[in-house]
Scaffold this active site. Sequence first.
Site, PDB file in Angstrom:
ATOM      1  N   LEU A 104      12.272 -19.784  -4.194  1.00 18.62           N
ATOM      2  CA  LEU A 104      11.777 -19.096  -4.378  1.00 18.62           C
ATOM      3  C   LEU A 104      10.163 -18.923  -4.888  1.00 18.62           C
ATOM      4  O   LEU A 104      10.132 -18.963  -6.106  1.00 18.62           O
ATOM      5  CB  LEU A 104      11.683 -17.451  -3.957  1.00 18.62           C
ATOM      6  N   ASP A 144       0.878  -1.500  -0.028  1.00 20.16           N
ATOM      7  CA  ASP A 144       0.134   0.446  -0.171  1.00 20.16           C
ATOM      8  C   ASP A 144       1.112   1.021  -0.064  1.00 20.16           C
ATOM      9  O   ASP A 144       1.993   1.283   0.167  1.00 20.16           O
ATOM     10  CB  ASP A 144      -1.142  -0.059   1.025  1.00 20.16           C
ATOM     11  N   HIS A 154       2.969   3.566  -8.704  1.00 23.98           N
ATOM     12  CA  HIS A 154       2.998   2.152  -9.092  1.00 23.98           C
ATOM     13  C   HIS A 154       3.863   1.478 -10.608  1.00 23.98           C
ATOM     14  O   HIS A 154       4.380   1.416  -9.889  1.00 23.98           O
ATOM     15  CB  HIS A 154       1.582   2.240 -10.256  1.00 23.98           C
TER      16      HIS A 154
HETATM   17  C1  V0D Z   1       1.361  -1.966  -8.967  1.00 25.44           C
HETATM   18  C2  V0D Z   1       2.680  -1.718  -6.921  1.00 25.44           C
HETATM   19  C3  V0D Z   1       4.275  -5.974 -10.438  1.00 25.44           C
HETATM   20  C4  V0D Z   1       1.280  -2.637  -6.492  1.00 25.44           C
HETATM   21  C5  V0D Z   1       3.163  -3.276  -7.250  1.00 25.44           C
HETATM   22  C6  V0D Z   1      -1.381  -6.947 -12.624  1.00 25.44           C
HETATM   23  C7  V0D Z   1       0.709  -1.881  -7.287  1.00 25.44           C
HETATM   24  C8  V0D Z   1       3.272  -3.255  -8.489  1.00 25.44           C
HETATM   25  C9  V0D Z   1       3.349  -7.001 -10.877  1.00 25.44           C
HETATM   26  C10 V0D Z   1       3.782  -8.530 -11.698  1.00 25.44           C
HETATM   27  C11 V0D Z   1       1.429  -4.651 -10.095  1.00 25.44           C
HETATM   28  C12 V0D Z   1       2.586  -9.329 -11.614  1.00 25.44           C
HETATM   29  C13 V0D Z   1       2.279 -10.434 -12.249  1.00 25.44           C
HETATM   30  C14 V0D Z   1       3.554 -11.047 -13.082  1.00 25.44           C
HETATM   31  C15 V0D Z   1       4.594 -10.307 -12.435  1.00 25.44           C
HETATM   32  C16 V0D Z   1       4.755  -9.432 -12.108  1.00 25.44           C
HETATM   33  C17 V0D Z   1       2.427  -6.285 -10.877  1.00 25.44           C
HETATM   34  C18 V0D Z   1       0.143  -5.821 -10.802  1.00 25.44           C
HETATM   35  C19 V0D Z   1       0.064  -4.237 -10.139  1.00 25.44           C
HETATM   36  C20 V0D Z   1      -0.945  -5.862 -11.257  1.00 25.44           C
HETATM   37  F1  V0D Z   1       3.716 -11.925 -13.717  1.00 25.44           F
HETATM   38  N1  V0D Z   1       4.002  -4.667 -10.187  1.00 25.44           N
HETATM   39  N2  V0D Z   1       2.954  -5.041 -10.208  1.00 25.44           N
HETATM   40  N3  V0D Z   1       0.728  -6.728 -11.390  1.00 25.44           N
HETATM   41  N4  V0D Z   1       2.200  -3.270  -9.297  1.00 25.44           N
END
Ligand code: V0D
Length: 254
Positions: free
Chosen positions: A145, A34, A51
């Site tokens: 991991l 968050d 983000h």
């Molecule tokens: C946005 C902070 C990596 C929270 C982190 C689709 C909000 C960055 C991934 C990610 C998000 C997901 C799957 C994968 C590899 C990377 C990610 C989302 C949001 C939602 F196989 N960051 N991240 N996915 N944020």
Amino acid sequence: MFKKLINKNKNQPIQSNFDLDLHNIPNHVAIIMDGNGRWAKQRKLPRIKGHYQGMQTVKKITKVASDLGIKYLTLYAFSTENWTRPESEVNYIMNLPVNFLKTFLPELIENNVKVETIGFMEYLPSSTLKSIAKAKEDTKHNTGLKLIFAINYGGRAEIVNSVKSIYDELTAKGLTSDEITEQMIDDHLMTHAYPDPDLLIRTSGEQRISNFLIWQVSYSEFIFNEKLWPDFDKEELINCIKIYQSRQRRFGGL
Ligand code: V0D
């Protein structure tokens, strides 16, 4: 017995004067990432910059978790409620896995990390699904991991689904609700292959579960960290684990 030091401003125990016990690392750490929007706002930047920076933190924390010997890291990346955000923001977030994997998949493979997901994935754009599917495929034999992204995930919806599939199974077999046990509900959750989290961390000072792994955190330690997710780092994670270990010393193994 040690004296608990309290940081006046943050009401957080300062543990950095204790050593990390590498033989008592939590097996499964879950994180509510968050504070990305607030991080951007403080800098007068658009929310998507928060983000993006949050994604960079995911890369750093994955490496630290892997180095520490954490076996499961579950990250709340997108909740079932996040669809109510502006469409342009949702579109940007949905492209983050593509961006993340383009730059980081080789390092995940090098570090023996296995990529997995929980959540209602069928609602994601096909480009996102394609990229994640490749990452899962390319890391499926990795034994280090388990990096589990919760995407379009909600705890109550997960439990509803579990109950529905139990109902369908029992009806098909001509059985009654007498068969239903906690273990059976657990076995039908999206997390059935993982142990329950030992430690749940939420960044940015909010002290709520917000529908994340609500069934699974029944016995987890909760740590609420004041840093916004883009500012969370190795030192903060280690500090959280030290707090976890100090609680174990006080309450565990009686
Ligand atoms: C946005 C902070 C990596 C929270 C982190 C689709 C909000 C960055 C991934 C990610 C998000 C997901 C799957 C994968 C590899 C990377 C990610 C989302 C949001 C939602 F196989 N960051 N991240 N996915 N944020």
